[in-house]
Design an enzyme around this catalytic site. Structure first.
Site, PDB file in Angstrom:
ATOM      1  N   ARG A   1      45.242  42.390  66.878  1.00  0.00           N
ATOM      2  CA  ARG A   1      45.083  43.792  67.305  1.00  0.00           C
ATOM      3  C   ARG A   1      43.768  44.396  66.817  1.00  0.00           C
ATOM      4  NH1 ARG A   1      48.138  48.363  69.131  1.00  0.00           N
ATOM      5  NH2 ARG A   1      47.669  50.291  68.019  1.00  0.00           N
TER       6      ARG A   1
ATOM      7  N   ILE B   1      44.395  53.079  72.638  1.00  0.00           N
ATOM      8  CA  ILE B   1      45.158  51.835  72.551  1.00  0.00           C
ATOM      9  C   ILE B   1      46.545  52.296  72.114  1.00  0.00           C
ATOM     10  CG2 ILE B   1      44.204  51.441  70.214  1.00  0.00           C
ATOM     11  CD1 ILE B   1      44.774  48.464  70.526  1.00  0.00           C
ATOM     12  N   SER B   2      47.598  51.826  72.804  1.00  0.00           N
ATOM     13  CA  SER B   2      48.944  52.321  72.545  1.00  0.00           C
ATOM     14  C   SER B   2      49.425  51.977  71.137  1.00  0.00           C
ATOM     15  CB  SER B   2      49.936  51.716  73.548  1.00  0.00           C
ATOM     16  OG  SER B   2      49.482  51.895  74.865  1.00  0.00           O
ATOM     17  N   GLN B   3      50.374  52.762  70.665  1.00  0.00           N
ATOM     18  CA  GLN B   3      51.057  52.505  69.390  1.00  0.00           C
ATOM     19  C   GLN B   3      51.744  51.132  69.481  1.00  0.00           C
ATOM     20  OE1 GLN B   3      54.568  54.867  69.147  1.00  0.00           O
ATOM     21  NE2 GLN B   3      54.749  54.732  66.924  1.00  0.00           N
TER      22      GLN B   3
END
Ligand code: SAH
Length: 215
Positions: free
Chosen positions: A36, A62-64
């Site tokens: 990530r 960027i998503s959780q």
């Protein structure tokens, strides 16, 4: 000194995913594997494993990690599927999907983000993910049907064009609601039409396009 990256990733999986309600071992393993940190802009890398969405520029995020895991789990992938990821953003969700399915197409409306995601995906050894530029609310008819479609941006209603591009029993996972708050909706293509299962409340950036919100 902060712990090694693989320790931080394992901790993210234990504390943010497993400790909540993510149970699919394939999804947990995929999220432990995908780096990530590479998908987060350099100056935010020390926050890469925070329990939150992070800014990636162009007003996007960027998503959780938890939302990425929930979306992937809801798709119920087995490994043989062709999948479509709408809203490439950083490319992180596409990389996680590449660990879970056979073929991944991802589509982004902002060309600069698509270009950066393409580079990051290559750097992280996911160069087989196909990055497209365009209005993802219309799907990718040339590559349909898909076993699963993941949408990482909020739609005002279920986008029909995407639903139509599912294989029988395929699943579309999309946050549906208002600009400021949505519910993650799971639509399964069954012979009787869409079977809708609602899941968690969420908040995503708007899906902008023909079957999304206006810009
Ligand atoms: N999955 C991403 C999260 C991206 S946020 C990640 O893991 O980083 C949502 C993205 O959807 C933004 O990059 C935004 O530009 C994009 N987007 C919004 N509307 C879109 C549309 N109609 N088609 C394709 N992408 C769209």
């Amino acid at each position: 000194m902060p712990p090694e990256l693989d320790v931080q990733r394992r901790r993210m999986v234990e504390e943010q995913l497993r400790a909540r309600d993510v149970v699919d071992e394939r999804v947990l393993a995929a999220m432990e594997r995908v780096p990530r940190e590479l998908f987060v802009p350099e100056r935010r890398r020390r926050h890469a494993f925070a329990d939150a969405a992070l800014s990636i520029g162009a007003g996007q995020t960027i998503s959780q990690p938890y939302m990425v895991a929930r979306i992937c789990e809801a798709l119920a992938l087995r490994g043989h599927e062709r999948v479509l990821d709408v809203g490439t953003g950083s490319g992180y969700q596409a990389a996680v999907l590449a660990e879970l399915a056979a073929e991944v197409h991802t589509i982004e409306r902002v060309p600069e983000l698509a270009e950066r995601a393409r580079r990051t995906l290559a750097e992280a050894a996911y160069e087989h993910v196909r990055v497209h530029v365009g209005d993802g609310t219309l799907g990718l008819p040339g590559h349909a049907p898909f076993g699963g479609i993941a949408v990482a941006a909020a739609a005002p209603r279920l986008p029909d064009a995407l639903f139509e591009q599912l294989e029988p029993h395929g699943r579309l996972v999309v946050p549906v609601g208002r600009r400021r708050g949505q519910e993650l909706l799971v639509a399964v293509r069954s012979t009787e039409g869409p079977a809708i299962v609602r899941s968690v409340p969420c908040r995503f950036v708007p899906l902008v396009g023909e079957q999304g919100f206006d810009a």
